[in-house]
Design a protein around this motif. Structure first.
Motif, PDB file in Angstrom:
ATOM      1  N   ILE A  64       0.777  -0.972   0.033  1.00 60.97           N
ATOM      2  CA  ILE A  64       0.503   0.502   0.257  1.00 60.97           C
ATOM      3  C   ILE A  64       0.993   1.078  -0.059  1.00 60.97           C
ATOM      4  N   SER A  65       1.277   1.908  -1.163  1.00 65.61           N
ATOM      5  CA  SER A  65       2.504   2.998  -1.187  1.00 65.61           C
ATOM      6  C   SER A  65       2.413   3.341  -2.501  1.00 65.61           C
ATOM      7  N   PHE A  66       2.616   3.992  -3.122  1.00 64.96           N
ATOM      8  CA  PHE A  66       2.097   5.360  -4.426  1.00 64.96           C
ATOM      9  C   PHE A  66       2.954   4.309  -5.489  1.00 64.96           C
ATOM     10  N   ASP A  67       4.162   3.689  -4.848  1.00 62.13           N
ATOM     11  CA  ASP A  67       4.516   2.497  -6.192  1.00 62.13           C
ATOM     12  C   ASP A  67       3.752   1.446  -6.319  1.00 62.13           C
ATOM     13  N   SER A  68       2.545   1.322  -5.587  1.00 61.70           N
ATOM     14  CA  SER A  68       1.636   0.136  -6.267  1.00 61.70           C
ATOM     15  C   SER A  68       1.357   0.556  -7.513  1.00 61.70           C
ATOM     16  N   ILE A  69       1.265   1.389  -7.240  1.00 62.97           N
ATOM     17  CA  ILE A  69       0.373   1.454  -8.910  1.00 62.97           C
ATOM     18  C   ILE A  69       0.606   0.339 -10.427  1.00 62.97           C
ATOM     19  N   LEU A  70       2.118   0.875 -10.153  1.00 63.17           N
ATOM     20  CA  LEU A  70       2.970  -0.188 -10.971  1.00 63.17           C
ATOM     21  C   LEU A  70       2.121  -1.238 -11.123  1.00 63.17           C
ATOM     22  N   LEU A  71       1.700  -1.784  -9.714  1.00 63.90           N
ATOM     23  CA  LEU A  71       1.357  -3.167  -9.853  1.00 63.90           C
ATOM     24  C   LEU A  71      -0.510  -3.547 -10.333  1.00 63.90           C
TER      25      LEU A  71
END
Length: 485
Positions: A64-71
């Motif tokens: 649960i972080s901004f980088d998870s938008i890549l997922l």
């Protein structure tokens, strides 16, 4: 765990070297089965390290972080592949694995290990040395006017071009636009290594970097790549502006408007100088082959039942040796974009027919032939030539939005951080930032950054991860300092 991390470094170095070899056009002359075997093994190993990286992310509760938008982007890429499974399913699955490796494996590994300067330094030096050799060989091809075309199919683009052809230098690069873009990146890196810690460098090392800067500049000009040359002007302006702004700030001038105006003025003067430099260098390079009395050509008669290869050494007069660096496909073409506008318009037409999930990356041309055969892409069987439109067409709105949001937010974050902390950042920060700028701009004209397996894509996610890791590390240190105070 440390041993596994070291193994991953060795793996990434091996992958990088193979991508460099694959970027050489003569590599395509080898039987494709060897390349398939090598990259199948690298893909399997990459899958293992990818799972390890996902385990670390989960363990550290970073899902649960901004980088998870890549997922999220990867999820919709997978959906697009499954929905469009009728064609190129195996190829799309392979691409999904490689894309996941770059977006998670390399990016997150680099972010976690941003303090491992030695690893990324080794990658940089491999890149510099490799492209130095490739560029020197390419430049020699230009001097000898070496040219070779290998035709392997009946399609208009089913051929390999090596050397100096069509008034531009392909050299040893599979694509002159790619070669010129990478030459610009290597030039920036060489400049960076030249100016830092000069007292610790021997004279031969400094001479090497100066010579490498010159040869890479030659490649940019001789490639005839308008996109790479245009990007080089932006990079010159950016580097001049940032360093001018930094130097002016050290003079304790507080008026921000004055600093910006003065930095912009210096940048404009530098652009004018650079324009004159590249124009003068181009005129100089045009006459160089006149002093070489040999022309080396390899001809391939594909119409013969048995391939003929005739090696010719022709001694010519200076007058006969005169060459042109003006591309006929540009000079004699009313379309200033050299078909790119038609390609992009065609891609948008394809996108409109399947806006939510796209066609899947490997399926664009087949989809166009089947559903919209009148489009330019269907008739010419040509790729999109724009990384962002390629993502939009391949994955639809659902895939495009998370990817583009990630790029925009990251870009703004890095720029804000850079200007806030410009005086205390490590020397490499602006160099990596400049190279990321090159690759982002290159994506406007070529398929780069994502959905491809190239040196540029590798470098992009490696550098972006490193800068994000540094920024997060600085934020943590700032937080500790505030708590301690």
């Amino acid at each position: 765990m440390l041993k596994l991390e070291k193994m991953k470094e060795y793996y990434l170095i091996s992958l990088f070297i193979m991508l460099l070899l694959r970027s050489i056009n003569a590599y395509s002359l080898l039987p494709s089965k060897y390349d398939s075997i090598i990259f199948a093994v690298l893909g399997l190993l990459g899958g293992v390290f990818l799972l390890q990286e996902l385990f670390i992310i989960t363990k550290k509760r970073q899902l649960i972080s901004f980088d998870s938008i890549l997922l999220v982007f990867l999820f919709f890429l997978g959906v697009s592949i499954l929905v469009n499974h009728d064609n190129y399913l195996e190829s799309n699955i392979k691409l999904f694995v490689w894309t996941s490796l770059y977006l998670i494996g390399i990016y997150k590994f680099s972010e976690r290990n941003y303090e491992k300067i030695q690893f990324i330094d080794l990658i940089n030096k491999i890149l510099i040395f490799s492209f130095f050799i490739m560029s020197v060989v390419s430049f020699l091809m230009y001097l000898l006017k070496f040219s070779y075309i290998y035709v392997y199919g009946s399609g208009p683009r089913e051929h390999i071009r090596i050397g100096f052809l069509e008034s531009r230098l392909f050299g040893v690069f599979g694509d002159p636009n790619y070669g010129a873009t990478m030459a610009l990146i290597v030039l920036i890196l060489s400049f960076f290594y030249l100016i830092i810690d000069q007292t610790k460098k021997s004279l031969p090392i400094r001479v090497f970097f100066v010579f490498n800067i010159i040869i890479q500049f030659f490649i940019i000009i001789l490639s005839g790549s308008r996109s790479a040359l245009s990007i080089s002007f932006v990079v010159v302006a950016w580097i001049t502006f940032t360093y001018s702004f930094l130097l002016i700030s050290k003079k304790h001038i507080r008026n921000i408007v004055f600093k910006i105006i003065l930095s912009l003025t210096i940048s404009l003067l530098m652009i004018a100088f650079y324009y004159g430099l590249q124009a003068g260098t181009k005129d100089f390079l045009k006459v160089l082959p006149e002093h070489i009395n040999y022309e080396l050509k390899v001809t391939n008669d594909s119409n013969s039942t048995k391939e003929k290869k005739n090696l010719k050494f022709n001694r010519e007069s200076n007058k006969q040796s005169e060459i042109s660096l003006t591309r006929k496909d540009v000079a004699e073409n009313e379309d200033i974009s050299n078909m790119r506008f038609s390609i992009w318009k065609s891609a948008i037409e394809i996108f409109k027919s399947t806006p939510w999930i796209g066609t899947s990356p490997r399926n664009i041309i087949v989809y166009a032939n089947k559903n919209i055969p009148t489009t330019f892409i269907a008739q010419k069987a040509i790729v999109v030539h724009n990384a962002y439109i390629n993502v939009l067409v391949s994955t639809g709105i659902l895939g495009f939005l998370p990817f583009i949001i990630f790029l925009i937010v990251n870009g703004l974050s890095v720029l804000i951080f850079f200007f806030k902390n410009k005086e205390k950042l490590p020397n490499y920060f602006n160099s990596y930032l400049s190279i990321l700028l090159v690759l982002v701009l290159s994506g406007l004209f070529n398929n780069e950054l994502v959905l491809v397996n190239t040196v540029g894509t590798f470098i992009f996610w490696l550098y972006l991860g490193n800068l994000n890791g540094y920024m997060k590390g600085m934020h943590l240190l700032d937080g500790k300092s505030k708590n301690e105070s």
